[in-house]
Scaffold this active site. Sequence first.
Site, short mmCIF file in Angstrom:
data_model
loop_
_atom_site.label_atom_id
_atom_site.label_comp_id
_atom_site.label_asym_id
_atom_site.label_seq_id
_atom_site.Cartn_x
_atom_site.Cartn_y
_atom_site.Cartn_z
CD GLU A 210 -2.95 -14.55 -18.97
OE1 GLU A 210 -2.80 -13.41 -17.99
OE2 GLU A 210 -1.79 -14.76 -19.65
CB CYS B 234 -9.21 -9.27 -13.65
SG CYS B 234 -8.40 -8.68 -15.03
CB CYS C 102 -4.47 -7.43 -27.42
SG CYS C 102 -5.35 -5.53 -27.42
CB CYS D 51 -0.04 -1.07 -25.22
SG CYS D 51 -1.56 -0.39 -25.40
CB CYS E 120 0.70 -4.68 -23.12
SG CYS E 120 -0.71 -5.71 -22.79
CB CYS F 224 -1.91 -7.50 -18.84
SG CYS F 224 -3.32 -7.40 -19.70
#
Length: 325
Positions: free
Chosen positions: A71, A84, A91, A95, A98, A312
């Site tokens: 994205e 961004c 990932c 976290c 997220c 995100c």
Amino acid sequence: MGQPAYREKQIFKWICRGAQSPDEMSDLPLSLRNALKENAGFESLKILSFQQSSDGTRKYLLGLDDGNCVEAVFMRYDYGNSLCISTQVGCAMGCRFCASTIGGKARDLKAWEMLDEYIAICRDTGESINHLVLMGIGEPFDNYAELSHFLKDIHDPEGIGLSYRNITVSTCGIVPKIEAFGDDFPQVNLAISLHASSQEEREALMPVARAYDMERLLRACRAHGEKTGRRVTFEYTLIEGKNDSLESARALAKLLKGMLCHVNLIPLNPVAETGLKASARERAEAFRSYLEDHGVPATIRRRLGADIDAACGQLRKNSSTEVER
Ligand code: SAH
């Protein structure tokens, strides 16, 4: 291909201008254009879909040539347009709040793919983009070599020539890379995803805190400020009942007192799978006031794209329900 070195710069310039085929590279000899078509790949990212917010924010789902997607978000500010971008497919950092990390990391992005996120969106919007934040999907410092290559490429005055001062890299806190980054890119802004006011609070939200504890992280941030003379930004996502109490504000103010920094308080974008909730507006305001009153500059991040899947990793995760362009 036995070509003189300056041909590389010519090709690089064309790519940065958005050329999608050697046919457009009119200052190259025809024989070289043909040889490039036969020997080199000119794949670029495909815009699979986008969501447009009423405030002008546009969030893109970008398809890579291996079928993965990432994205990027285009935002309009008073000071100009900002983009961004993502640095990895998924990932590995885990976290808790997220969406990007649900499902783990598929792979790192190559430097050229990060550059292509920028180029593809400049082409799509037809506008210039003079600010860049690396706060999309992925952990930039878990992909440091490609990140460095990309930063040098986008800064290269022969191509896009983006000022280092207009670029911000955000990390969850991989300390050895923070140290390297200060040496390698002292002019690029550094943002740290802190999200907690104590080691205990941070460990509960961010597994990376177990590898690099808060004390070590803050020591590296202080050293970074001294080395570069630049203000470090701390991102702090306010999560109801987890890190948003006045005791947390007090502990945070104590930790950051006297440091060259800024705290960016981010209202949590709720991600269904996490069960976490955003703090109420009054609580966020109280948190901010406490920090400010105790000498720590703090702002609540203005929400852009609140009416689209702005958090995100949400667009990629929900991509099966996206309207195709
Ligand atoms: N891996 C890097 C950069 C990507 S995340 C980092 O951790 O900094 C960009 C920012 O968005 C980080 O501060 C991240 O913690 C925050 N973020 C992630 N999920 C969020 C959510 N659901 N709501 C608000 N902020 C979130």
